[in-house]
Design an enzyme around this catalytic site. Sequence first.
Site, PDB file in Angstrom:
ATOM      1  N   HIS A   1       0.843  -1.199   0.000  1.00 59.46           N
ATOM      2  CA  HIS A   1       0.000   0.000   0.000  1.00 59.46           C
ATOM      3  C   HIS A   1       0.872   1.239   0.000  1.00 59.46           C
ATOM      4  CE1 HIS A   1      -0.171   1.431   4.429  1.00 59.46           C
ATOM      5  NE2 HIS A   1       0.856   0.608   4.320  1.00 59.46           N
TER       6      HIS A   1
ATOM      7  N   CYS B   1       3.962   5.248   5.655  1.00 52.26           N
ATOM      8  CA  CYS B   1       3.902   4.096   6.552  1.00 52.26           C
ATOM      9  C   CYS B   1       5.297   3.477   6.578  1.00 52.26           C
ATOM     10  CB  CYS B   1       2.888   3.079   6.020  1.00 52.26           C
ATOM     11  SG  CYS B   1       2.853   1.511   6.926  1.00 52.26           S
TER      12      CYS B   1
ATOM     13  N   GLN C   1      -7.454  -2.065   9.871  1.00 48.62           N
ATOM     14  CA  GLN C   1      -8.667  -1.278  10.035  1.00 48.62           C
ATOM     15  C   GLN C   1      -9.697  -1.769   9.014  1.00 48.62           C
ATOM     16  OE1 GLN C   1      -7.939   3.024  10.338  1.00 48.62           O
ATOM     17  NE2 GLN C   1      -5.827   2.505  10.902  1.00 48.62           N
TER      18      GLN C   1
ATOM     19  N   SER D   1      -5.982   6.104   9.654  1.00 49.29           N
ATOM     20  CA  SER D   1      -4.551   6.386   9.463  1.00 49.29           C
ATOM     21  C   SER D   1      -4.297   7.391   8.357  1.00 49.29           C
ATOM     22  CB  SER D   1      -3.800   5.095   9.142  1.00 49.29           C
ATOM     23  OG  SER D   1      -3.904   4.202  10.214  1.00 49.29           O
TER      24      SER D   1
ATOM     25  N   HIS E   1      -5.168   5.581   1.361  1.00 48.82           N
ATOM     26  CA  HIS E   1      -4.314   4.521   0.831  1.00 48.82           C
ATOM     27  C   HIS E   1      -4.678   4.193  -0.612  1.00 48.82           C
ATOM     28  CE1 HIS E   1      -3.696   3.031   5.097  1.00 48.82           C
ATOM     29  NE2 HIS E   1      -4.887   3.586   5.205  1.00 48.82           N
TER      30      HIS E   1
END
Length: 190
Positions: A87, A140, A158, A181, A184
């Site tokens: 991702h 990330c 999630q 977060s 993505h």
Amino acid sequence: FFVYWEPMSLYDDLPPIKSEPELPSGWRRQSSSSKPGKHYYVNIYTQETTWEQPTAPAPKKRSSGEEDSTPAAKKARSEPKEVRCRHLLLKHSGSRKPQTWRGTVATRSKEEAKQQLKQFKKKLDAGASFEELAEKYSECSSAKRGGDLGMFGRGRMQKPFEDASFALNVGEMSGLVDTDSGLHIILRVA
């Protein structure tokens, strides 16, 4: 002389109460809503029903040999236990933790992150390397591995990310996925 008298119970003249015979294992009795006063029987393993009272334990497979065709059963058969994805994450000022692994704090708006990811998506659709873009831009720590998150099952990510990941076919890329977060783009690799 002595007379022995035995008291009579009030219930002596009533017929005995008829109790329901015990069901064989794997069955449960259910009251019918369409036929008041009538019962049917449910196989607890297959959810098959019958009006006839069962006399043997419930089979654990469907009697017709057919597979369970409920949506939940179809999904369970067709969905893998685990997937592997890469991702590219962009955080924004509204992210749960705007601090990036690179040591910066995301100050961009969610809309700005969305626009930037749309540009990355265009590059990816034109043939750019997902791994290289993730290494260079993802916020990330998986960026160190080209965005590779390794294998994961349900309940580990999630919910929006998990649902998008499991909905993809191997080699397929998602659109923009919004989580706490950040935003993505996901590529399923296994």
